[in-house]
Design an enzyme around this catalytic site. Structure first.
Site, PDB file in Angstrom:
ATOM      1  N   GLY A  12       0.796  -1.234   0.000  1.00  0.00           N
ATOM      2  CA  GLY A  12       0.000   0.000   0.000  1.00  0.00           C
ATOM      3  C   GLY A  12       0.824   1.277   0.000  1.00  0.00           C
ATOM      4  N   ARG A  93      -5.867  -8.208  -8.753  1.00  0.00           N
ATOM      5  CA  ARG A  93      -6.924  -9.041  -9.326  1.00  0.00           C
ATOM      6  C   ARG A  93      -7.463  -8.387 -10.586  1.00  0.00           C
ATOM      7  NH1 ARG A  93      -8.508 -13.424  -6.098  1.00  0.00           N
ATOM      8  NH2 ARG A  93      -7.413 -13.239  -4.129  1.00  0.00           N
ATOM      9  N   HIS A 111       0.838   0.538 -13.198  1.00  0.00           N
ATOM     10  CA  HIS A 111       1.567  -0.698 -13.514  1.00  0.00           C
ATOM     11  C   HIS A 111       3.066  -0.418 -13.527  1.00  0.00           C
ATOM     12  CE1 HIS A 111       2.038  -4.757 -14.960  1.00  0.00           C
ATOM     13  NE2 HIS A 111       2.917  -4.297 -15.847  1.00  0.00           N
TER      14      HIS A 111
HETATM   15  C1  GAR Z   1       3.220  -1.318  -7.465  1.00  0.00           C
HETATM   16  O1  GAR Z   1       4.527  -1.423  -7.959  1.00  0.00           O
HETATM   17  C2  GAR Z   1       2.205  -1.392  -8.584  1.00  0.00           C
HETATM   18  O2  GAR Z   1       2.644  -0.792  -9.772  1.00  0.00           O
HETATM   19  C3  GAR Z   1       2.090  -2.896  -8.759  1.00  0.00           C
HETATM   20  O3  GAR Z   1       2.049  -3.383  -7.451  1.00  0.00           O
HETATM   21  C4  GAR Z   1       2.874  -2.550  -6.627  1.00  0.00           C
HETATM   22  C5  GAR Z   1       2.095  -2.183  -5.388  1.00  0.00           C
HETATM   23  O4  GAR Z   1       2.916  -1.540  -4.460  1.00  0.00           O
HETATM   24  N1  GAR Z   1       0.906  -3.234  -9.498  1.00  0.00           N
HETATM   25  C6  GAR Z   1       0.875  -4.249 -10.353  1.00  0.00           C
HETATM   26  O5  GAR Z   1       1.820  -4.984 -10.574  1.00  0.00           O
HETATM   27  C7  GAR Z   1      -0.459  -4.425 -11.043  1.00  0.00           C
HETATM   28  N2  GAR Z   1      -0.319  -5.227 -12.198  1.00  0.00           N
HETATM   29  P1  GAR Z   1       2.262  -0.855  -3.171  1.00  0.00           P
HETATM   30  O6  GAR Z   1       1.324  -1.890  -2.558  1.00  0.00           O
HETATM   31  O7  GAR Z   1       3.434  -0.550  -2.284  1.00  0.00           O
HETATM   32  O8  GAR Z   1       1.541   0.374  -3.622  1.00  0.00           O
END
Ligand code: GAR
Length: 193
Positions: A12, A93, A111
């Site tokens: 998060g 998801r 992303h």
């Molecule tokens: C982030 O790097 C986001 O871009 C990625 O998950 C991470 C969440 O980090 N999202 C994906 O890979 C979606 N396909 P966070 O929980 O520290 O914000």
């Protein structure tokens, strides 16, 4: 007062960054809502600590997808909240087509790659292992194609000599926090105009 819903599954850090920027007044009069599919997520804890409305739903047993019961529940909940913007910030998801359709043009996804490169999971690791000289992050509108909607903005991160996956991931996250904040501010400004 405008409502912004953030969906997050993990640590998060991006949700937390948005909450801090909101507190600093960057987005004007907004109310944040945090929705997670993971009761143990850092995102939920950050929202609770910041006294932001939060909710965890049961996604069901469908791996990357969510059950139809969860889909109907979320659709009703989101209609009730009536958000100006829905931000998928580390939501791991696939959004069901009914929600994508209902909130078309109001749902964005973050992303960790320079899309269209490295769609899907583990994007930073795959780009690093492929020996890319630069990686980055993208914010795009959500469509029914995985990581495939119209691109709003991107930020490039150079891979430095001596980078490890951890140091590179850290810089991509920093770039994400900046990029996502700018895009949210810009979209809200456009809505005002
Ligand atoms: C982030 O790097 C986001 O871009 C990625 O998950 C991470 C969440 O980090 N999202 C994906 O890979 C979606 N396909 P966070 O929980 O520290 O914000």
């Amino acid at each position: 007062m405008r409502n912004i819903v953030v969906f997050a599954s993990g640590a998060g850090s991006n949700a937390g960054s948005l909450f801090r920027q909101a507190k600093d007044g960057r987005f004007g009069k907004v109310r944040f809502f945090l929705i997670s599919d993971n009761p143990n997520s850092g995102a939920l804890k950050l929202a609770r600590d910041a006294e932001i409305w939060n909710m965890c739903f049961n996604p069901g047993e469908k791996a990357a997808r969510i059950s139809s019961a969860a889909e109907h529940f979320l659709l009703e909940e989101l209609k009730r909240i009536n958000p100006s913007l829905i931000v998928l910030a580390g939501f791991m998801r696939i959004m069901p087509a009914s929600l994508v359709g209902e909130f078309e043009g109001r749902m964005i996804n973050l992303h960790p790659s320079l899309l269209p490169l490295y769609k899907g999971k583990d994007a930073i690791r795959r780009a690093f292992e492929a020996g890319e000289h630069s990686v980055g992050c993208t914010v795009h509108y959500v469509s029914n194609e995985l990581d495939g909607g119209c691109i709003i903005a991107q930020s490039k991160v150079d891979v430095l000599n001596g980078d490890t996956l951890d140091t590179l991931t850290q810089r991509v996250h920093e770039a994400e926090h900046k990029l996502l904040g700018s895009v949210v501010a810009e979209l809200l400004r456009k809505e005002d105009a």
